[in-house]
Write a protein that holds these residues in place. Structure first.
Motif, short mmCIF file in Angstrom:
data_model
loop_
_atom_site.label_atom_id
_atom_site.label_comp_id
_atom_site.label_asym_id
_atom_site.label_seq_id
_atom_site.Cartn_x
_atom_site.Cartn_y
_atom_site.Cartn_z
N SER A 103 2.39 4.28 3.01
CA SER A 103 3.07 3.52 1.97
C SER A 103 2.32 3.60 0.64
O SER A 103 2.94 3.73 -0.42
CB SER A 103 3.23 2.06 2.41
OG SER A 103 3.94 1.32 1.47
N ILE A 104 0.99 3.53 0.69
CA ILE A 104 0.21 3.67 -0.56
C ILE A 104 0.47 5.04 -1.18
O ILE A 104 0.51 5.20 -2.39
CB ILE A 104 -1.31 3.52 -0.30
CG1 ILE A 104 -1.63 2.13 0.20
CG2 ILE A 104 -2.10 3.80 -1.59
CD1 ILE A 104 -3.11 1.89 0.46
N ASN A 111 5.29 6.84 0.21
CA ASN A 111 6.31 7.27 1.17
C ASN A 111 6.86 6.10 1.97
O ASN A 111 6.43 4.97 1.81
CB ASN A 111 5.71 8.27 2.16
CG ASN A 111 5.11 9.44 1.42
OD1 ASN A 111 5.71 9.93 0.45
ND2 ASN A 111 3.94 9.87 1.85
N GLY A 125 6.96 3.77 4.97
CA GLY A 125 5.78 3.31 5.70
C GLY A 125 5.91 3.53 7.18
O GLY A 125 6.01 2.58 7.95
#
Ligand SMILES: Cc1cc2nc3c(=O)[nH]c(=O)nc-3n(C[C@H](O)[C@H](O)[C@H](O)COP(=O)(O)O)c2cc1C
Ligand code: FES
Lengths: 170, 632
Positions: free
Chosen positions: B328-329, B332, B334
């Motif tokens: 997620s960072i 994308n 998660g």
């Protein structure tokens, strides 16, 4: 997609400026979507396409991310957003009944917006205010220990506020 | 004028200069532990935790300041907006220091009396003290209140003490000197110290933190990263939120210590978007730490560089899982991936990464300052230190507590928690959120630590602790958690995506009276399969709420399927409403209020309910003036 490129530039100027000022585009998609939703309120298809082009990623990836996260919405929200916490503490203290009452009074289900665009209703995961369970949030306002009998009053309070002009979210 | 602190020596000098700011907020014992001299003036600390803030504690602060101004004491007596003090059920709460007087259920209109009586005339306001539920005696100090007895604050040591908006408060309590210590003793000794302290991850799995750092240190690829998991996804948990809002610098300092130990220059805090106040508090703290030269380039003139940025989550529970969080960072979806490789080897952008939970980090500066032996003097053989719990549900003292590992559930629930609301009977305590389980009365003597909770069929989890009473149906509770997992399963692997849905459907059948004994057998079998075959922790633990309730409350399942009866009277579809004829006075209120036209009868004669028309809404039960309607 009927608008011309220049028209879109004007329409989405604010997010363009944000993207231009990013130090790097690597991994920026989720952050850009957050910003876009803050600016425009929701993420319509056209805006997703625009962001895909600007970040040079496939549109399918943008849609994939938007649809994955519950925070992102592709529909505009009502002027007044009512959210109910459905965390465990709220659930065991009767949040389900309060939600049903809101659904009945507003005539919509959780996740929907009234046809006049005044209210939208959402069920949230724990908002971290469990000592006030069940918790209802309207904009920034927190109603703690909510009961079914308060529901109509809460709706009316915000109807009046909106009628007086000014959003309900201040 | 630059605020930059040029060297560790300057930081120590600044601390001594600033010490009087906070000295009087500490008890004599705490002052002695930190070597901070006493001071004379008074402070009023007002709780700004989530609950107290929502019940208008800001207004109390304004009003106290107005009254102090009137009394000419605005300079003398400081009103401090502090973080969560824990006792949410009695909020808004505040504390007057240095005499350590704790006031509960304070209103803005009480400000005048507090200033007149307590501040000006040194008389306590007994009316605002907590009154002991058994003896009725007023309890002036925290120590006198059952809620605080047996609590030890390490991770929460500064919550409710510092004003999170001022880094000076944190520095005055030797803040960032843990980082100095880490730089002085070097990375290897720092890692050894964390290992020796026995600190284990507070995010759920309980992996030894020092070992995790050591692994990450051992990989040579650069750059490396330090990530903080502030996604706090378990419903009914608000520990991390309170730490970030009440004491953000502890987390920042610990991340810098981790960065120094593993050789990273960049940190990222992944925080849920549902916590706007935590985001704000962290942003302010990062900015101030940069201004003071405690984050950024050349920290304290030592040549060490470390910066921290925030990354907002977007409402997906699975992003609390470490590999999903990293994805997620990176911008994308998660979705989790198979481990190994663990983040220590291939984490953010495929680089070696230390990833820890907020509470885990909050312990680190305290360990650096006070030593590994001090920390490990708390707790049990395998679980050292303390654990923060968010105590909620049907319990009297809802709030945020921190207890040494090894404290019994009984002490937490019946002493600290003050027992069950409205004198109902205790049924179960749920820990570990959607991955955890429910423990019955027979297990109340269980001592909380990682191993014993797992053995009891639940788990430590991140610290949500929900107490259930006799009115809660355990099948319904299991259904609630399964509905959660069905919603939150990312869909990547089949056992989790489809298996949890099938589990949910069986529970739905049972709670509506359509279940069979075969469903009970299938629940167990399918639960085992999902546990063994899912890709990530979400699926692997998703059956726990079902399995643990089957283990301890099987009779409730059986009552639903064999007798079509919900013993807790919670599953509406299994209820029958009926009028007790000799109590009914024939007032017709029930018939007039029934939305389904299911009640018939004439004035002054007993009414009857048609079970085929009844929608079981319970309105008649509430409306009947003579309580002639019963449900069973
Ligand atoms: C489905 C799932 C959700 C999780 N949610 C969280 C969370 O909200 N916060 C957290 O700190 N850890 C969460 N974890 C645990 C993390 O994967 C990871 O173990 C932890 O953050 C490591 O930090 P620690 O060693 O300091 O506990 C979750 C794990 C799973 C499988
Ligand atoms: S469960 Fe509703 S605030 Fe936590």
């Amino acid at each position: 997609m009927s608008q011309s490129a220049s028209c879109l530039t004007e329409k989405y100027g604010e997010i363009d400026k944000y993207i231009d000022n990013l130090p790097s585009l690597r991994g920026a998609l989720v952050t850009v979507l957050h910003q876009a939703q803050t600016i425009y309120g929701y993420l319509p298809e056209e805006l997703q396409l625009h962001i895909a082009r600007r970040l040079n990623v496939p549109a399918a990836q943008v849609y994939g991310v938007v649809s994955f996260y519950s925070f992102f919405t592709m529909e505009p929200k009502g002027q007044c957003a009512i959210s109910l916490c459905m965390g465990t503490a709220c659930f065991v203290l009767g949040a389900g009944g309060v939600l049903q009452e809101f659904e009945k009074e507003l005539g919509i289900k959780a996740g929907e917006t009234t046809p006049d665009n005044l209210f939208s209703l959402d069920a949230l995961r724990c908002v971290g205010a469990c000592s006030l369970a069940p918790v209802v949030l309207v904009g920034d306002k927190v109603y703690g220990k909510a009961t079914t009998s308060q529901v109509r009053g809460i709706i009316e309070e915000h109807m009046q506020r909106m009628a007086k002009g000014g959003g309900s979210n201040e | 004028m630059s605020k930059r602190i040029g060297s560790p020596e300057e930081l120590r000098e600044l601390q001594v200069k600033l010490a009087p700011r906070t000295a009087l907020r500490l008890s004599p014992a705490e002052r002695e532990a930190l070597g901070i001299p006493a001071a004379e003036k008074m402070n009023i600390l007002v709780c700004g935790g989530p609950a107290c803030k929502s019940t208008d504690s800001d207004h109390i602060i304004t009003q106290l300041r107005v009254e102090l101004q009137k009394a000419g004491l605005a300079e003398e007596v400081k009103v401090v907006p502090a973080g969560c003090m824990g006792y949410c059920a009695q909020g808004p709460v505040l504390k007057v220091q240095p005499d350590n007087t704790f006031y509960v259920q304070v209103k803005a209109t009480d400000a005048a009396e507090i200033v007149q009586k307590h501040i000006l005339n040194h008389q306590y306001v007994e009316r605002l003290m907590f009154h002991h539920p058994a003896s009725g005696a007023p309890c002036r100090q925290e120590e006198d209140i059952p809620f605080f007895q047996g609590q030890v604050r390490i991770a929460l040591r500064n919550c409710g003490v510092v004003d999170p908006a001022y880094i000076e408060d944190y520095i005055s309590l030797k803040g960032y000197q843990g980082l100095v210590k880490a730089m002085e003793i070097g990375p290897d000794a720092t890692v050894a110290m964390i290992k020796q302290a026995g600190l284990r991850g507070r995010g759920g799995a309980g992996f030894p933190t020092g070992t995790k750092w050591e692994f990450t240190q051992s990989y040579t690829a650069t750059p490396k990263y330090v990530v903080c998991n502030a996604d706090e996804g378990d419903p009914g948990a608000f520990m991390d939120r309170c730490i970030m809002e009440g004491d953000p610098h502890s987390v920042l300092e610990a991340m810098a210590i981790a960065g120094h130990s593993i050789g990273a220059a960049e940190g990222v805090i992944y925080v849920r978007a549902e916590y706007p106040l935590a985001v704000q508090s962290l942003q302010t703290a990062i900015k101030q730490a940069e201004e003071f030269g405690l984050l950024g380039e050349n920290i304290l003139g030592t040549g060490f560089n470390f910066s921290i940025r925030l990354n907002l989550g977007a409402g997906a529970f699975v992003c609390g899982e470490e590999t999903a969080l990293l994805s997620s960072i990176e911008g994308n979806r998660g979705e989790p991936r198979v481990r190994p490789p663990y983040p220590a080897e291939k984490g953010l952008w495929g680089q070696p990464t230390v990833l820890n939970n907020v509470e885990t980090y909050a312990n680190v500066p305290a360990i650096m300052l006070r030593g590994a032996a001090w920390f490990s003097s708390y707790g049990t053989a395998g679980s050292k230190g303390t654990k923060v719990f968010a105590l909620a549900g049907k319990i009297n003292n809802i709030g945020l507590i921190e207890v040494p590992m090894g404290t019994t559930l009984d002490h937490i629930i019946n002493h600290i928690g003050g027992g069950i609301q409205n004198n109902r009977a205790f049924k179960a305590v749920q820990t570990g959120g959607p991955s955890g389980g429910c423990m019955p009365t027979a297990l109340l003597q269980t001592e909380v630590d990682y191993e014993s909770l797992t053995q009891a069929g639940s788990m430590m989890g991140s610290g949500g602790m929900i107490v259930l009473d006799e009115d809660d149906c355990m099948v319904n509770i299991a259904k609630y958690f399964l509905e959660f997992t069905v919603d939150e399963s990312c869909g990547r692997c089949t056992p989790c995506r489809i298996g949890t849905k099938r589990l949910y459907e069986m529970l739905e059948r049972i709670t509506t009276g359509k279940g069979t004994n075969k469903d009970i057998v299938d629940l167990q079998e399918l639960g085992d399969i999902i546990r063994d075959c899912s890709l990530c922790g979400l699926g692997q633990t998703a059956p726990n709420p079902v399995i643990s309730t089957l283990r301890y409350f099987k009779d409730e399942y059986i009552a639903h399927v064999e007798e079509h009866r919900c013993p807790a009277l919670a599953c509406t579809e299994l209820l029958t409403f009926t009028v007790v004829a000799d109590k009914c006075i024939g007032c017709t209120v029930c018939a007039r209020n029934c939305p389904a036209d299911a009640i018939s009868g004439v004035v002054r004669a007993a009414h009857t309910i048609d079970p085929d028309k009844c929608v079981k809404c319970g309105i008649c039960l509430d409306k009947c003036p003579t309580k002639a309607i019963i449900r069973y």
